[in-house]
Design a protein around this motif. Structure first.
Motif, PDB file in Angstrom:
ATOM      1  N   VAL A   1       0.847  -1.199   0.000  1.00 38.62           N
ATOM      2  CA  VAL A   1       0.000   0.000   0.000  1.00 38.62           C
ATOM      3  C   VAL A   1       0.878   1.243   0.000  1.00 38.62           C
ATOM      4  N   ASN A   2       1.928   1.197   0.791  1.00 40.00           N
ATOM      5  CA  ASN A   2       2.842   2.330   0.865  1.00 40.00           C
ATOM      6  C   ASN A   2       3.446   2.626  -0.508  1.00 40.00           C
ATOM      7  N   ILE A   3       3.878   1.565  -1.189  1.00 38.12           N
ATOM      8  CA  ILE A   3       4.463   1.773  -2.521  1.00 38.12           C
ATOM      9  C   ILE A   3       3.438   2.419  -3.437  1.00 38.12           C
ATOM     10  N   ALA A   4       2.216   1.857  -3.449  1.00 34.99           N
ATOM     11  CA  ALA A   4       1.189   2.370  -4.364  1.00 34.99           C
ATOM     12  C   ALA A   4       0.836   3.818  -4.022  1.00 34.99           C
ATOM     13  N   ARG A   5       0.641   4.111  -2.734  1.00 35.13           N
ATOM     14  CA  ARG A   5       0.246   5.473  -2.361  1.00 35.13           C
ATOM     15  C   ARG A   5       1.362   6.464  -2.617  1.00 35.13           C
ATOM     16  N   SER A   6       2.586   6.072  -2.299  1.00 37.59           N
ATOM     17  CA  SER A   6       3.699   7.001  -2.520  1.00 37.59           C
ATOM     18  C   SER A   6       3.882   7.295  -3.994  1.00 37.59           C
ATOM     19  N   LYS A   7       3.673   6.264  -4.815  1.00 37.68           N
ATOM     20  CA  LYS A   7       3.828   6.480  -6.249  1.00 37.68           C
ATOM     21  C   LYS A   7       2.750   7.423  -6.752  1.00 37.68           C
ATOM     22  N   ARG A   8       1.510   7.219  -6.266  1.00 37.54           N
ATOM     23  CA  ARG A   8       0.422   8.075  -6.724  1.00 37.54           C
ATOM     24  C   ARG A   8       0.642   9.512  -6.244  1.00 37.54           C
ATOM     25  N   GLY A   9       1.173   9.646  -5.033  1.00 35.35           N
ATOM     26  CA  GLY A   9       1.374  10.991  -4.502  1.00 35.35           C
ATOM     27  C   GLY A   9       2.735  11.585  -4.834  1.00 35.35           C
ATOM     28  N   ALA A  10       3.461  10.921  -5.750  1.00 39.00           N
ATOM     29  CA  ALA A  10       4.833  11.355  -6.011  1.00 39.00           C
ATOM     30  C   ALA A  10       4.905  12.800  -6.479  1.00 39.00           C
ATOM     31  N   HIS A  11       3.900  13.216  -7.292  1.00 36.06           N
ATOM     32  CA  HIS A  11       3.972  14.577  -7.830  1.00 36.06           C
ATOM     33  C   HIS A  11       3.710  15.621  -6.755  1.00 36.06           C
ATOM     34  N   LEU A  12       3.140  15.227  -5.625  1.00 33.97           N
ATOM     35  CA  LEU A  12       2.886  16.190  -4.554  1.00 33.97           C
ATOM     36  C   LEU A  12       4.111  16.370  -3.662  1.00 33.97           C
ATOM     37  N   GLN A  13       4.992  15.364  -3.656  1.00 35.56           N
ATOM     38  CA  GLN A  13       6.197  15.454  -2.829  1.00 35.56           C
ATOM     39  C   GLN A  13       7.158  16.480  -3.407  1.00 35.56           C
ATOM     40  N   SER A  14       8.027  16.994  -2.545  1.00 34.22           N
ATOM     41  CA  SER A  14       9.146  17.750  -3.090  1.00 34.22           C
ATOM     42  C   SER A  14      10.161  16.725  -3.591  1.00 34.22           C
ATOM     43  N   ALA A  15      10.767  17.044  -4.738  1.00 26.15           N
ATOM     44  CA  ALA A  15      11.679  16.078  -5.352  1.00 26.15           C
ATOM     45  C   ALA A  15      12.837  15.791  -4.404  1.00 26.15           C
ATOM     46  N   PRO A  16      13.281  14.537  -4.359  1.00 27.59           N
ATOM     47  CA  PRO A  16      14.336  14.193  -3.401  1.00 27.59           C
ATOM     48  C   PRO A  16      15.684  14.834  -3.713  1.00 27.59           C
ATOM     49  N   GLY A  17      15.911  15.256  -4.957  1.00 28.14           N
ATOM     50  CA  GLY A  17      17.242  15.784  -5.284  1.00 28.14           C
ATOM     51  C   GLY A  17      18.247  14.663  -5.308  1.00 28.14           C
ATOM     52  N   PRO A  18      19.477  14.976  -5.650  1.00 29.69           N
ATOM     53  CA  PRO A  18      20.455  13.889  -5.764  1.00 29.69           C
ATOM     54  C   PRO A  18      20.749  13.217  -4.421  1.00 29.69           C
ATOM     55  N   ASP A  19      20.633  13.935  -3.342  1.00 31.34           N
ATOM     56  CA  ASP A  19      21.189  13.440  -2.083  1.00 31.34           C
ATOM     57  C   ASP A  19      20.233  13.696  -0.918  1.00 31.34           C
ATOM     58  N   PRO A  20      19.112  12.999  -0.874  1.00 35.03           N
ATOM     59  CA  PRO A  20      18.092  13.345   0.125  1.00 35.03           C
ATOM     60  C   PRO A  20      18.502  13.071   1.567  1.00 35.03           C
ATOM     61  N   TRP A  21      19.380  12.121   1.790  1.00 29.97           N
ATOM     62  CA  TRP A  21      19.677  11.724   3.178  1.00 29.97           C
ATOM     63  C   TRP A  21      21.003  12.286   3.665  1.00 29.97           C
ATOM     64  N   ASP A  22      21.642  13.153   2.904  1.00 32.35           N
ATOM     65  CA  ASP A  22      23.004  13.564   3.207  1.00 32.35           C
ATOM     66  C   ASP A  22      23.917  12.328   3.233  1.00 32.35           C
ATOM     67  N   GLY A  23      23.958  11.657   2.103  1.00 34.57           N
ATOM     68  CA  GLY A  23      24.635  10.357   2.012  1.00 34.57           C
ATOM     69  C   GLY A  23      26.139  10.485   1.898  1.00 34.57           C
ATOM     70  N   ARG A  24      26.797   9.345   1.814  1.00 36.34           N
ATOM     71  CA  ARG A  24      28.253   9.324   1.888  1.00 36.34           C
ATOM     72  C   ARG A  24      28.906   8.742   0.642  1.00 36.34           C
ATOM     73  N   SER A  25      28.230   7.840  -0.065  1.00 33.83           N
ATOM     74  CA  SER A  25      28.907   7.160  -1.171  1.00 33.83           C
ATOM     75  C   SER A  25      28.433   7.728  -2.507  1.00 33.83           C
ATOM     76  N   LEU A  26      29.080   7.275  -3.581  1.00 34.63           N
ATOM     77  CA  LEU A  26      28.977   7.964  -4.866  1.00 34.63           C
ATOM     78  C   LEU A  26      27.591   7.945  -5.495  1.00 34.63           C
ATOM     79  N   GLU A  27      26.741   6.966  -5.119  1.00 33.80           N
ATOM     80  CA  GLU A  27      25.449   6.934  -5.793  1.00 33.80           C
ATOM     81  C   GLU A  27      24.635   8.192  -5.510  1.00 33.80           C
ATOM     82  N   TRP A  28      24.988   8.926  -4.434  1.00 25.72           N
ATOM     83  CA  TRP A  28      24.236  10.145  -4.099  1.00 25.72           C
ATOM     84  C   TRP A  28      24.770  11.353  -4.845  1.00 25.72           C
ATOM     85  N   SER A  29      25.788  11.166  -5.669  1.00 27.45           N
ATOM     86  CA  SER A  29      26.340  12.306  -6.402  1.00 27.45           C
ATOM     87  C   SER A  29      25.721  12.442  -7.783  1.00 27.45           C
ATOM     88  N   VAL A  30      24.728  11.612  -8.100  1.00 32.63           N
ATOM     89  CA  VAL A  30      24.061  11.724  -9.395  1.00 32.63           C
ATOM     90  C   VAL A  30      22.576  11.985  -9.153  1.00 32.63           C
TER      91      VAL A  30
END
Lengths: 202, 117, 669
Positions: free
Chosen positions: C503-532
């Motif tokens: 349910v969470n997946i379905a609701r989050s997907k439906r409400g995705a346009h209402l969220q603020s976009a996560p940007g490249p690095d939503p969690w203040d991450g440490r490894s390279l995948e957050w640099s794209v």
């Protein structure tokens, strides 16, 4: 970021594009061969465990024809020599000689397989079927797995030859032949073990 | 010419730090292997050989042949050590694991490992 | 299988020199970027990772329904919901599904998606082999599950002890499906393993030395090394079983002198490394999550790495502890007892390091962190009950009771699955570009935790009371009633929590346009995948990242000022790669992997029912090999002019040398 040594076009490209400086395919082949050690380890130890447990039927001692198998072993050993000669001739750029050695290797491999087919039919005539006893199951399975490996090697060598005749196997591709050679020598190594452990040690 | 070498799909044999054996050396190596094989086959004709004796003779010869093929024909002696490590790790695992397995079956017990059974 | 990939570059002809546009006249080069065609022909490690994840969730539902059937049957004494024969099939298929079709591919999902990103690569070493690996896995999984409609599922337990699984005791085709199906997924694992090992060793970005690799990548490497060495052993065991069942061989035929312990040894030589294959990716995932939400680097990075390697090594020396009750002899039992106790040490090191990472950190209790802490706690319980198995006399009591069932669910569900669920919440914004809802996520976590402990906690007690595992029912008056009932309630709570996840997946997907976009690095991450950017662009990195530090992305954002205080010097949006991809050169998609993968189940059905089908499968295999080999891994019409400096990204060593240049080389000979 592109202007660092490794990012420069050209220098970054071929040969040293990878972190270790070795090519992906050659490394993959070695990883695969390491994994194949476990495959043959399982098969050989299964055979060792089961060969003397047969309840009846022909035993290894009654069937093995050591002089014949020795000839097969020599054939496979010679094919290893022709394989390294194929690699070194291509490295020198001698495409013609390379074809000759590739062809000879494939042919020697085919002779080995032919010997195996002959051996299997002889054993079968002498009363050892695949289901006759536990030695039969273990022996045929182990040697057939090795035979399949040799056959795959022959197919690869033949495709090398086809490429060579189409003009696509120059010295710049010597590593490809070397990688196939690795596989071929590994199959030879496995036979060295099988010959000693299965045939010579009773 | 430089552009061509820059874009060649396969490397020249870099990584072979030392010179690989020459063809003549390969032939010599094969002769050594063939000689060992002749010795191996020769044991078949020793009438009164016990299993222990045969194991003692044949297994070392097998190992020597193995090392020669892997070291010279497969270039492990000359090539990048990473290949050696990957392959030897597989080989080592295979020998140790299946050695232990056969030991628990009492495979070696006829000779000197009786105690493990 | 490396062989096949290699032949692609051997046989690939220079573009334009006689290569048919559609190799063998069958397929034209797939170009679609969206729609189903883009998915079946993709060689993109990210799409393949997503497909691994989706299919593992699909099989998770199937395996879960089987679990609920088991628990419903055992809810009260003397129930007749499932017959004894059906019960055997249900618990066997539950185990096989959850291990081989859920946890393993879920780990593969994370590894495929993240590992190339974490090492700064544009794809894996052999992109088409990667696709082959996925399709082979999914067809193998479907093949296994079709047994339900073709005479019944496997019924010999997930470890399928021969000779109990021979034709005499298991006459249906179920075990054939088991043996051949696992053989097929084994091919997938082996191909994937070789591919990912080569990727980690060979495709790292400049400066990314081995001791700067993120812990998740390290654990992936150890997992894949275990896989490539463990899979051949189970392959041989399954071959022997298949030959016994289908061709009348005598490997497990005791009347002909076979030793029933042979299967047990071969299976567990594979089976024990296998349990580390299941758990290590999850260990890697929590090692990424905990530092981010504690805002501290991982405690004792080298210890983390070497304990992982140690687990990988020692995992090969403990297999016989699964067989203490089989009469190994006292010396073997003692030796394996000791080695089993030792392997708890590196695992303990990891648990200590996670706690030390949390200690004194600025902790934010997001859903991913909750699941990670859940893993640490639940795995510790499972690990401790594991140590009780190492004590051979105690193990003799526990063998084949529910105590064992409790133990391995604590390590696989409480360990691996908790880690993966945390990983889903953590990387979801990176993969899909929107967050999963954190509130629902917390409900999901707490329900899972409660349901999990209610289900599997009581099994410790039941086991010590003497309730057999795999028993179809039990009599009233044995004292099993209460805890079995509790356990069944727990199972349905887990089912509810899984429902909430979907349910969470379905609701989050439906409400995705209402969220603020996560940007490249939503969690203040440490490894390279957050640099794209999120979702990750198809080409990953605009340019090869150059790595200086461990946790390099974090070091780019934070630096010490003159006083030595660490301050943020860059916002992630300023320094992230924008993702225009103009300099990228990607391997072209191909239909051949999926075509080749269809050959394996065809061969399998043929072996069971009619060899003619196998023959067709063999033809498909051969034909697709030729097609694969003749199709260059680069799309000649999509090549940029000249070279782009990122030549290693196509990975197949089949470089896009323009035709003219290659021709010159040939002429020059």
């Amino acid at each position: 970021m592109t202007d660092t040594a490794l990012g420069t076009p050209g220098a970054a490209d071929h040969g040293h594009a990878t972190s270790t400086g070795i090519s992906n395919t050659k490394l993959a082949m070695w990883v695969y061969l390491g994994s194949d050690c476990l495959l043959f380890g399982s098969l050989i130890s299964t055979y060792l465990l089961l060969r003397h447990r047969s309840v009846g039927g022909p035993t290894p001692e009654e069937l093995f024809d050591i002089p014949f198998t020795s000839v097969s072993t020599f054939v496979l050993l010679m094919s290893s020599l022709t394989m390294v000669l194929a690699v070194s001739s291509l490295m020198r750029g001698d495409v013609r000689l390379n074809r000759i050695w590739l062809g000879t290797t494939a042919m020697l491999g085919a002779v080995f397989i032919g010997g195996q087919v002959y051996e299997f039919t002889t054993f079968y005539r002498e009363g050892l079927g695949y289901t006759t006893n536990i030695f039969g199951s273990a022996f045929y399975t182990l040697t057939a797995f090795h035979g399949v490996h040799v056959s795959v090697g022959i197919v690869m060598l033949m495709s090398m030859l086809v490429m060579s005749f189409r003009g696509n196997l120059g010295p710049e591709r010597s590593e490809t032949v070397e990688t196939i050679g690795l596989y071929w020598h590994f199959v030879d190594i496995v036979w060295i073990i099988i010959f000693t452990v299965v045939y010579l040690i009773p | 010419m430089t552009t061509i070498t820059d874009n060649e799909p396969a490397e020249a044999p870099v990584g072979h730090g030392h010179d690989l054996p020459s063809d003549a050396q390969y032939v010599k190596i094969t002769l050594i292997l063939a000689f060992i094989t002749v010795l191996e086959v020769g044991t078949y004709f020793i009438e009164e050989a016990t299993t222990t004796l045969l194991v003692g003779i044949l297994v070392p010869m097998m190992i020597v042949k193995f090392l020669i093929v892997a070291g010279y024909f497969m270039h492990l002696k000359y090539d990048n050590p990473i290949f050696r490590r990957v392959f030897l790790f597989g080989l080592f695992l295979s020998v140790v694991v299946f050695g232990v397995m056969l030991t628990t079956f009492g495979f070696f017990s006829s000779d000197f490992l009786q105690i493990l059974r | 299988m490396a062989i096949i990939e290699r032949s692609s570059d051997i046989l690939a002809l220079p573009p334009g020199a006689g290569v048919a546009r559609a190799p063998m006249g069958v397929f034209s080069r797939p170009r679609a970027k969206t729609g189903w065609r883009s998915w079946v022909s993709t060689v993109d490690h990210k799409k393949i990772g997503i497909m691994y994840g989706a299919s593992s969730l699909f099989f998770f539902v199937i395996g879960g329904i089987e679990a609920l059937a088991i628990r419903a049957q055992l809810a009260a004494p003397g129930q007749k919901l499932l017959s004894a024969a059906l019960y055997n099939q249900v618990f066997t298929m539950h185990g096989v599904t959850m291990i081989f079709l859920v946890v393993m591919p879920m780990g593969a999902a994370f590894m495929n998606y993240l590992m190339p990103l974490q090492i700064g690569a544009r794809d894996v070493a052999f992109p088409r082999l990667n696709a082959l690996s996925f399709w082979t896995f999914i067809f193998g999984g479907i093949f296994l599950n079709t047994s339900w409609f073709l005479g019944g599922g496997a019924d010999g337990g997930w470890f399928a002890y021969a000779p109990n699984t021979g034709v005499i005791f298991s006459p249906s085709h179920g075990m054939d499906f088991y043996a051949i199906g696992l053989q097929i997924t084994g091919i997938a694992s082996l191909v994937g393993g070789v591919n990912l090992v080569v990727t980690v060793l060979n495709m790292r970005a400049p400066g990314m030395t081995m001791m700067k690799l993120p812990v998740f990548t390290w654990m992936s490497l150890v997992t894949q090394v275990l896989l490539i060495f463990a899979v051949p052993v189970i392959s041989v065991a399954l071959f022997l079983l298949t030959f016994d069942r289908l061709f009348g061989a005598n490997f497990f035929n005791v009347q002909q002198g076979a030793d029933p312990l042979l299967w047990e040894h071969l299976f567990w030589i594979f089976g024990h490394p296998e349990v580390y294959i299941l758990i290590l990716p999850a260990f890697g995932i929590v090692s990424e999550i905990i530092p981010v939400f504690s805002r501290k680097p991982i405690f004792g990075y080298p210890f983390m790495v070497f304990s992982g390697i140690a687990i990988g090594f020692m995992g090969w020396g403990v297999w016989a502890h699964h067989m203490f009750a089989s009469g190994l002899g006292p010396i073997s039992v003692a030796a394996f007892s000791v080695s089993t106790m030792f392997i708890a040490v590196p695992t303990g090191v990891k648990i200590l390091n996670w706690m030390a990472t949390l200690w004194g950190g600025k902790i934010s209790f997001t859903t991913p962190l909750l699941f990670s802490i859940g893993l640490v706690a639940m795995f510790t319980i499972g690990g401790l009950s594991g140590v009780t198995h190492a004590v051979a006399p105690a193990d003799t009591q526990q063998t084949d009771t529910y105590y064992i069932v409790a133990h391995f669910h604590y390590v696989i569900f409480g360990g691996a699955l908790f880690g993966f669920l945390g990983g889903f919440y953590f990387w979801w914004p990176k993969v899909f570009g929107y967050f999963l809802d954190d509130k629902l996520g917390k409900v999901h976590f707490w329900l899972t935790l409660v349901g999990f402990n209610l289900t599997f906690g009581p099994m410790h007690i039941l086991g010590l009371q003497g309730m057999n595992r795999r028993i179809q029912t039990y009599r009233d008056g044995y004292g099993f009633n209460f805890w079995n009932f509790v356990s069944t309630i727990g199972a349905f709570i887990i089912a509810l929590s899984v429902l909430i996840f979907f349910v969470n997946i379905a609701r989050s997907k439906r409400g995705a346009h209402l969220q603020s976009a996560p940007g490249p690095d939503p969690w203040d991450g440490r490894s390279l995948e957050w640099s794209v950017p999120s979702p990750t662009p198809e080409h990953n990195f605009d340019d090869d990242p150059v790595v200086v530090h461990f946790d390099d992305w974090w070091h780019r954002k934070y630096q010490a000022d003159e006083t030595g205080r660490v301050v943020k010097v860059h916002e992630p949006e300023e320094i992230a790669m924008i993702g225009d991809g103009s300099r990228a050169h990607l391997p072209a998609p191909s239909y051949w992997p999926i075509v080749m993968a269809t050959a394996f189940p065809l061969i399998g059905y043929g072996l069971i029912f009619n060899l003619a089908i196998s023959f067709v499968g063999g033809l498909v295999l051969l034909g697709s090999m030729v097609g694969w080999a003749l199709e260059p891994s680069d799309d000649e019409d999509q090549l940029p002019h000249g070279h782009d400096g990122n030549g290693h990204d196509d990975g197949d060593d089949d470089h896009a040398a323009p035709a003219a240049e290659r021709e010159e080389v040939t002429v020059g000979d």
